[in-house]
Design a protein around this motif. Structure first.
Motif, mmCIF file in Angstrom:
data_model
loop_
_atom_site.group_PDB
_atom_site.id
_atom_site.type_symbol
_atom_site.label_atom_id
_atom_site.label_comp_id
_atom_site.label_asym_id
_atom_site.label_seq_id
_atom_site.Cartn_x
_atom_site.Cartn_y
_atom_site.Cartn_z
ATOM 1 N N PRO A 135 0.843 -1.192 0.000
ATOM 2 C CA PRO A 135 0.000 0.000 0.000
ATOM 3 C C PRO A 135 0.882 1.247 0.000
ATOM 4 O O PRO A 135 1.907 1.263 0.694
ATOM 5 C CB PRO A 135 -0.789 -0.105 1.316
ATOM 6 N N ILE A 136 0.519 2.245 -0.781
ATOM 7 C CA ILE A 136 1.326 3.470 -0.823
ATOM 8 C C ILE A 136 0.439 4.653 -0.475
ATOM 9 O O ILE A 136 -0.087 5.334 -1.350
ATOM 10 C CB ILE A 136 2.003 3.638 -2.197
ATOM 11 N N PRO A 137 0.278 4.913 0.825
ATOM 12 C CA PRO A 137 -0.611 6.009 1.218
ATOM 13 C C PRO A 137 0.030 7.384 1.065
ATOM 14 O O PRO A 137 -0.666 8.370 0.914
ATOM 15 C CB PRO A 137 -0.903 5.710 2.692
ATOM 16 N N ASP A 138 1.352 7.461 1.131
ATOM 17 C CA ASP A 138 2.007 8.772 0.974
ATOM 18 C C ASP A 138 3.373 8.604 0.319
ATOM 19 O O ASP A 138 3.836 7.488 0.086
ATOM 20 C CB ASP A 138 2.142 9.480 2.333
ATOM 21 N N SER A 139 3.997 9.734 0.025
ATOM 22 C CA SER A 139 5.267 9.697 -0.703
ATOM 23 C C SER A 139 6.349 8.963 0.085
ATOM 24 O O SER A 139 7.218 8.323 -0.501
ATOM 25 C CB SER A 139 5.731 11.115 -1.006
ATOM 26 N N GLN A 140 6.281 9.059 1.400
ATOM 27 C CA GLN A 140 7.306 8.375 2.187
ATOM 28 C C GLN A 140 7.237 6.867 2.008
ATOM 29 O O GLN A 140 8.261 6.197 1.935
ATOM 30 C CB GLN A 140 7.149 8.737 3.665
ATOM 31 N N ALA A 141 5.996 6.350 1.901
ATOM 32 C CA ALA A 141 5.840 4.918 1.665
ATOM 33 C C ALA A 141 6.425 4.547 0.310
ATOM 34 O O ALA A 141 7.064 3.503 0.158
ATOM 35 C CB ALA A 141 4.361 4.542 1.737
ATOM 36 N N ALA A 142 6.219 5.426 -0.677
ATOM 37 C CA ALA A 142 6.765 5.166 -2.006
ATOM 38 C C ALA A 142 8.288 5.143 -1.954
ATOM 39 O O ALA A 142 8.936 4.268 -2.543
ATOM 40 C CB ALA A 142 6.274 6.235 -2.984
ATOM 41 N N ILE A 143 8.856 6.114 -1.225
ATOM 42 C CA ILE A 143 10.315 6.170 -1.119
ATOM 43 C C ILE A 143 10.829 4.895 -0.438
ATOM 44 O O ILE A 143 11.807 4.295 -0.870
ATOM 45 C CB ILE A 143 10.746 7.436 -0.337
ATOM 46 N N ARG A 144 10.120 4.463 0.624
ATOM 47 C CA ARG A 144 10.528 3.243 1.317
ATOM 48 C C ARG A 144 10.453 2.028 0.402
ATOM 49 O O ARG A 144 11.244 1.108 0.495
ATOM 50 C CB ARG A 144 9.646 3.010 2.550
#
Lengths: 512, 321
Positions: A72-81
């Protein structure tokens, strides 16, 4: 199932903004270590899809799998992770920061800066060597060329150890040479096992660098094919939904009398010599194309002829009579009175007032037109709106709503508003700068045909573009500008991109 | 002009520059994060009133300081909610805060103390008194250095030293820490901060609240140190002069110190000399007293160099596609 799961797999992604369905049930899978292209017209939903993947938006429906894992990618930080990095079309850089400061921003190691900066400086040197991404870590962003700024964006993502890179319209701001460099870098990244998603509407780039390509139209994914199995014509048809002429058919020019004579024109702007004595002529019924890398004086040429900046010397004759190059009679209004219309390079800052409605924009510059006046004091807004509606019909501006603010139109439709306003005034000379920058493929075709049609009515046209394809396709004669001078003139059927490219770099045939 | 006179003028320069400096650094934090703040004046005034009132009631200057900081932070929060959360116009929010503070402080003072909108005079521990640095008396007789140490360096309220220490602290925070890097970035290009996965809203609130703390100290200094109690409109435009100093200093802490000292000096000279005689020509006292304000106008009109404000200043951040 293959042994390696896809780097990215989207399943059934849907996203609506109010009544507008931006993405409809989109599924796509991208293999690791490949370059995957996504093409589509403006507003087809490419950017929305990528924004969902980067956590800028949350999808209404659908799942994202990264390397086979549901993520799940709720925000940009999740995408970066998750190892996803995005290079935006408009760079997200802090202009007065140094390269290294921009690279560590948001990825610092601790509360103190110094350790992060030292580490980043070393890592940048390594990355530069590894991928050919040389850039001075201590240079300020605002002092870098656009191409180098883009490298910083890529370095930022690599510093965050992104394995998946999304590039949104990366070549929109680059010169052809810079674009080639970028593609070489992308190839290197691919060889190192990175997965790259390239969003663009330039088919040539898709054909050149991608392994697979997906086509989007009106929020839906219409096809995903191997690049080697398709052709630009097929992709264009998939994008637009009908057959598209990639190259405009035009009859040979029938040049008439000389309309514009420029002699030894010199312009100094912001303390820099931008035009160093250039001379040329344009006759009725012909298109003179000015090719060149952006920033070699083409913009100033348009601006001085359009009455936006004064000249320091030289003469310009319009239909045989000299026009004022300084003073009160050298403004845009006076130019229009002399039959010069101008489609400026930057429609958003020079061609339109973005918050104003279409009909107001349609009147700008021609607001003294008697047809627009109700009486001595008031304007006849109804007449302007009616005139706007008519021109919108004629130029196929969508949506056909004269009351819509300019910023709510897509790039192509904004450009059509400007083009309609200038061309319908029946000028003797049309100045056109970057007519199709940021414009989608269907609108490009339309605008090109309008330019040819105006030429065939016996008008003179000065076309400035950094797109060599456009210059080659439209011009009857081509002049190449370099460093404020004209390097030479060529006929389009007697030259090629190599020769023009050399001239654009400041080398003449004799010297090369 | 003898040596002692110069020392006295410099001494009052330091004292008068202190509230300017605190307010200027407050504005620096806020504006570096992209939130323009013309409400420095109002926050100082509210803090001056709150600190005087609480200091009088409790008899403790420190309690007054805490109250002043609290009052200023409440207004800062208000500015934050209006301009960050609701993306309102930052200038209008600042103006509103100035009016609010100017009106409320007098009304509450009148209701509470019935002394014509002022607080009763503060005495004893309700004020921050001058502290004498070690050895000040011992070295006072040493030529030149002695008087400088005893009169100029020693003998100020603790808040003066706090303000001076905040200058290097601000520099260090801005240019040597992660927080500072992000703060400067959010004032230049919030989109860059947002895409890096950092909260724009959080950073800006932090900056606005720091601004509140510093304005609070500035206000408390006015009421409990520079004077002894609150009087109507006692901030006297210092918030705006601090803004001018901020522009003059190009949003840099050390330059801010210099700019505030310059304004303080003008103020001190205006206070000390009534009419200055230049041969037959007499410069009237009103002119001298108007000097800081005249300089403010000149600076704000942009005559002093080109000051480039933080690029995203004044613009509410709206996420774009």
């Amino acid at each position: 199932m293959t042994s390696t799961p896809p780097a990215i797999e989207l399943r059934g992604i849907s996203k609506a903004f109010g009544p507008v369905q931006a993405n409809k049930d989109i599924s796509i899978s991208v293999q690791p270590g490949t370059i995957h292209g996504i093409v589509g017209e403006n507003g087809a939903g490419k950017s929305t899809l990528m924004s969902i993947l980067y956590g800028f938006y949350k999808a209404d429906k659908g799942e994202i799998y990264i390397n086979g894992q549901l993520t799940p990618i709720p925000d940009s930080q999740a995408a970066i992770r998750a190892g996803i990095g995005m290079v935006h079309q408009h760079f997200k850089l802090v202009e007065n920061f140094t390269v290294v400061e921009n690279v560590i921003l948001g990825a610092e190691d601790g509360a103190m800066l110094q350790p992060s900066i030292s580490k980043a400086r070393k890592l940048l040197t390594d990355l530069a060597a590894e991928y050919g991404l040389e850039v001075n870590p201590d240079a300020r962003i605002e002092d870098l060329s656009v191409g180098h700024q883009q490298r910083v964006e890529i370095l930022k993502q690599l510093y965050r150890q992104a394995d998946i890179l999304i590039l949104d319209e990366p070549t929109g701001v680059l010169t052809p040479a810079e674009a080639d460099q970028l593609f070489r870098i992308l190839e290197r990244l691919k060889e190192e096992g990175k997965t790259i998603i390239l969003i663009t509407h330039k088919l040539r780039e898709i054909m050149e660098v991608t392994d697979t390509v997906s086509v989007m139209r009106r929020g839906q994914m219409t096809a995903t094919v191997k690049t080697s199995d398709t052709s630009p014509a097929e992709l264009a048809e998939l994008m637009v939904g009908r057959k598209v002429l990639l190259r405009v058919d035009k009859a040979p020019a029938k040049p008439g009398k000389t309309v514009l004579e420029v002699d030894n024109l010199r312009v100094r702007h912001h303390g820099v010599d931008k035009l160093k004595g250039i001379s040329f002529q344009i006759r009725a019924g012909e298109i003179l194309g000015i090719a060149g890398v952006a920033g070699n004086g083409q913009s100033e040429l348009l601006e001085v002829l359009g009455g936006m900046i004064p000249a320091q010397g030289g003469t310009v004759r319009m239909n045989g009579d000299a026009i004022d190059l300084t003073g009160a009679k050298s403004d845009g209004q006076s130019r229009r009175a002399r039959g010069i219309a101008h489609v400026p390079e930057d429609r958003q800052s020079e061609g339109l007032i973005m918050p104003y409605e279409a009909w107001e924009n349609m009147a700008f510059g021609y607001h003294h037109d008697p047809a627009y006046q109700a009486n001595r004091f008031l304007m006849n807004n109804a007449a302007i709106k009616a005139d706007t509606a008519e021109k919108m019909e004629q130029y196929d501006v969508r949506p056909r709503n004269p009351r819509l603010p300019a910023r709510n139109f897509s790039g192509g439709n904004q450009q059509k508003i400007v083009v309609a306003r200038e061309m319908e005034r029946n000028p003797d000379l049309l100045l056109v700068g970057q007519p199709t920058r940021g414009v989608d493929i269907g609108a490009i075709e339309f605008i090109h045909r309008q330019i040819i049609a105006l030429r065939d009515q016996g008008k003179a046209i000065l076309l400035v573009s950094v797109e060599l394809d456009e210059i080659m396709g439209l011009s009857d004669r081509i002049a190449v500008m370099f460093d404020g001078q004209i390097m030479g003139e060529r006929l389009p059927d007697q030259t090629d991109e190599n020769e023009l490219g050399l001239m654009m770099a400041g080398m003449t045939k004799g010297a090369a | 002009m003898d040596f002692l006179t110069i020392l006295q003028i410099l001494d009052s320069t330091v004292r008068l520059a202190t509230p300017l400096l605190l307010a200027c650094l407050a504005g620096l934090f806020s504006e570096r994060s992209g939130i323009f703040d013309i409400g420095l004046e109002g926050k100082m005034l509210a803090a001056a009133f709150a600190s005087a009132a609480i200091a009088f009631v409790t008899g403790s200057a420190w309690a007054g300081l805490a109250a002043g900081i609290g009052a200023s932070m409440i207004l800062a929060l208000l500015h934050g909610v209006a301009s960050i959360t609701f993306r309102g116009n930052q200038l209008i929010s600042g103006v509103a805060i100035n009016f609010l503070a100017a009106g409320l402080s007098v009304v509450i003072a009148q209701t509470a103390f019935r002394q014509g909108g002022r607080t009763p005079a503060l005495t004893g521990d309700a004020r921050f008194t001058e502290i004498t640095l070690p050895f000040a008396d011992a070295v006072a007789d040493v030529p030149v250095i002695g008087p400088i140490y005893a009169n100029l360096i020693s003998g100020h309220s603790i808040l003066v030293y706090v303000a001076l220490l905040i200058v290097p602290l601000t520099w260090w925070v801005l240019f040597r820490t992660r927080f500072g890097l992000r703060l400067r970035a959010v004032g230049e290009n919030p989109a860059a901060v947002d895409t890096a996965g950092i909260s724009v809203v959080g950073l800006r609130y932090a900056a606005v609240l720091i601004c509140g703390v510093l304005c609070g100290i500035a206000g408390a200094y006015l009421a409990t140190s520079l004077s002894a109690g609150f009087v109507k409109d006692m901030s006297a435009g210092r918030g705006f002069i601090a803004l001018a100093a901020l522009i003059f200093s190009k949003w840099r802490p050390w330059y801010a110190l210099m700019a505030c000292l310059l304004f303080g000096l003008l103020d001190a000279v205006g206070n000390r000399y009534q009419n200055i005689q230049l041969g037959d020509f007499v410069i009237p006292v009103q002119f001298m007293q108007a000097l800081p304000y005249i300089l403010t106008v000149i600076i704000l009109a942009g005559f002093v160099g080109r000051a480039i404000p933080p690029r995203a200043g004044g613009e509410p951040y709206v996420k774009e596609r």
